[in-house]
Scaffold this motif. Structure first.
Motif, short mmCIF file in Angstrom:
data_model
loop_
_atom_site.label_atom_id
_atom_site.label_comp_id
_atom_site.label_asym_id
_atom_site.label_seq_id
_atom_site.Cartn_x
_atom_site.Cartn_y
_atom_site.Cartn_z
N THR A 1 0.84 -1.19 0.00
CA THR A 1 0.00 0.00 0.00
C THR A 1 0.88 1.24 0.00
N GLU A 2 0.36 2.31 -0.58
CA GLU A 2 0.99 3.63 -0.47
C GLU A 2 0.18 4.44 0.52
N ILE A 3 0.88 5.19 1.34
CA ILE A 3 0.16 5.87 2.40
C ILE A 3 0.90 7.13 2.84
N VAL A 4 0.14 8.07 3.34
CA VAL A 4 0.67 9.24 4.03
C VAL A 4 -0.06 9.33 5.35
N PHE A 5 0.65 9.25 6.45
CA PHE A 5 0.01 9.28 7.75
C PHE A 5 -0.25 10.71 8.20
N ASP A 6 -1.42 10.94 8.79
CA ASP A 6 -1.75 12.26 9.32
C ASP A 6 -1.07 12.52 10.66
N HIS A 7 -0.63 11.44 11.33
CA HIS A 7 0.05 11.56 12.62
C HIS A 7 1.37 10.80 12.56
N HIS A 8 2.29 11.14 13.44
CA HIS A 8 3.49 10.32 13.59
C HIS A 8 3.06 8.94 14.08
N ASN B 1 2.84 13.13 7.23
CA ASN B 1 2.89 13.88 5.97
C ASN B 1 4.08 13.51 5.10
N GLN B 2 4.51 12.24 5.18
CA GLN B 2 5.61 11.77 4.34
C GLN B 2 5.13 10.59 3.51
N LEU B 3 5.33 10.65 2.21
CA LEU B 3 4.92 9.56 1.33
C LEU B 3 5.73 8.30 1.62
N PRO C 1 1.76 21.20 5.21
CA PRO C 1 2.74 21.31 4.13
C PRO C 1 2.69 22.68 3.46
N ALA C 2 3.86 23.28 3.28
CA ALA C 2 3.94 24.58 2.59
C ALA C 2 4.03 24.35 1.09
N LYS C 3 3.87 25.42 0.32
CA LYS C 3 3.97 25.30 -1.13
C LYS C 3 5.41 25.01 -1.50
N LEU C 4 5.62 23.84 -2.11
CA LEU C 4 6.96 23.36 -2.41
C LEU C 4 7.29 23.51 -3.88
N ASP C 5 8.58 23.38 -4.19
CA ASP C 5 9.04 23.32 -5.56
C ASP C 5 8.47 22.04 -6.19
N LEU C 6 7.56 22.19 -7.14
CA LEU C 6 6.83 21.05 -7.67
C LEU C 6 7.74 20.09 -8.43
N VAL C 7 8.66 20.62 -9.22
CA VAL C 7 9.56 19.76 -10.00
C VAL C 7 10.41 18.90 -9.07
N ASP C 8 11.02 19.52 -8.07
CA ASP C 8 11.86 18.79 -7.13
C ASP C 8 11.06 17.73 -6.38
N PHE C 9 9.87 18.09 -5.92
CA PHE C 9 9.06 17.14 -5.16
C PHE C 9 8.66 15.94 -6.01
N MET C 10 8.18 16.19 -7.22
CA MET C 10 7.72 15.09 -8.07
C MET C 10 8.88 14.20 -8.52
N LEU D 1 0.36 17.69 -0.40
CA LEU D 1 1.73 17.62 0.11
C LEU D 1 2.66 18.66 -0.52
N THR D 2 2.23 19.25 -1.62
CA THR D 2 3.01 20.33 -2.23
C THR D 2 2.39 21.69 -1.95
N GLY D 3 1.39 21.72 -1.06
CA GLY D 3 0.76 22.99 -0.66
C GLY D 3 -0.17 23.56 -1.70
N ARG D 4 -0.85 22.70 -2.49
CA ARG D 4 -1.71 23.16 -3.57
C ARG D 4 -3.07 22.46 -3.53
N SER D 5 -4.07 23.12 -4.06
CA SER D 5 -5.35 22.46 -4.33
C SER D 5 -5.15 21.57 -5.54
N LEU D 6 -6.10 20.66 -5.79
CA LEU D 6 -5.99 19.78 -6.95
C LEU D 6 -5.94 20.60 -8.25
N THR D 7 -6.79 21.61 -8.35
CA THR D 7 -6.82 22.43 -9.56
C THR D 7 -5.50 23.14 -9.79
N THR D 8 -4.94 23.72 -8.72
CA THR D 8 -3.66 24.42 -8.84
C THR D 8 -2.53 23.45 -9.15
N PHE D 9 -2.59 22.27 -8.54
CA PHE D 9 -1.57 21.25 -8.81
C PHE D 9 -1.55 20.88 -10.28
#
Length: 273
Positions: free
Chosen positions: A24-31, A63-65, A168-177, A193-201
């Protein structure tokens, strides 16, 4: 049953998976503080991976993939005790606590081996999993507070990680992806996780990559799979899950359509070298 969970509180549970491949792929909301009791698992994060076996204790930051792959191990189920270190619990704990300054804290997984103090903390929870009633709130708070205190004792730099309550703050999209394309997450999650809405992403992605996220992700995953099979002699069935595909048949079909031959051909070529 493939998966069973027994909760002593909403924040403490015993998880059990049948002895078969699970991914599974997951991002946990808590530690997540985890004691691995039985089985073997591989956790893949950007630019690194970890293998855990019986007795291991580790912390997965929020918040880590991550891709989690449970492997069969001697017909025994995969069993873990999991403690959620929620933001609200951590805020309460750190009220009035003096935090030592540190040089910063990595958001990678923290390994603690089979540290006796943490092991004792987890083992003391075992009797509560047989109770028919939830663990009283004040007792749950004591156990979680004990775990946080032990983490601070063992790792002097962990305060920086545990007291970071930011979204998560707005991150450099190229670096993150480029670092996280192998995680098969919904686009909404990539956006968050990159600090964007789906539309903005989607808009930013099209502007930067001149293609859609789906097409770019598939191509990058196939290229990584080809490298792993041809240069690292990895098995296609393992690579399939590690690069972000849901199942081997879909992976094999997409690979052959993209490269003109199936991934198993790379294995045969490698054996001839």
């Amino acid at each position: 049953m493939d998966y069973q969970s027994t909760y002593v509180t909403p924040e403490i549970k015993l998880s059990s998976y049948e002895d078969k491949l699970f991914k599974t792929e997951i991002v946990f909301d808590h530690h997540m503080l985890i004691w691995f009791i039985e089985g073997e698992t591989k956790i893949i994060q950007a630019e690194t991976s970890y293998t855990f076996a019986s007795g291991d204790i580790f912390l997965i930051p929020r918040n880590q993939l991550a891709t989690i792959i449970n492997y069969p191990k001697g017909n025994q189920p995969h069993k873990t005790v999991v403690m959620h270190l929620s933001t609200s619990r951590l805020r309460d704990f750190y009220q009035g606590v003096t935090i030592k300054s540190s040089a910063g804290s990595s958001f990678k997984i923290r390994r603690f081996g089979d540290h006796p103090l943490l092991k004792s903390c987890f083992a003391s929870l075992a009797p509560y999993f047989d109770l028919t009633e939830p663990l009283p709130e004040h007792l749950a708070a004591i156990k979680i507070k004990e775990a946080i205190s032990l983490l601070r004792l063992i790792d002097p730099n962990i305060d920086t990680l545990l007291t970071n309550f930011d979204s998560p703050a707005k991150l450099d999209l190229v670096d993150f992806m480029e670092r996280n394309y192998m995680f098969n997450m919904p686009l909404e999650r990539f956006g968050y996780l990159t600090g964007r809405s789906l539309t903005t992403f989607k808009r930013d992605f099209k502007k930067l990559f001149d293609t859609t996220p789906q097409k770019w992700l598939t191509q990058k995953r196939l290229e990584l799979a080809h490298y792993q099979c041809s240069q690292k002699s990895s098995r296609p069935v393992d690579v399939c899950y590690e690069v972000g595909f849901e199942n081997f048949s879909h992976f094999s079909f997409a690979f052959k359509r993209h490269f003109g031959y199936p991934p198993t051909k790379l294995v045969a070529l490698g054996a001839m070298r």
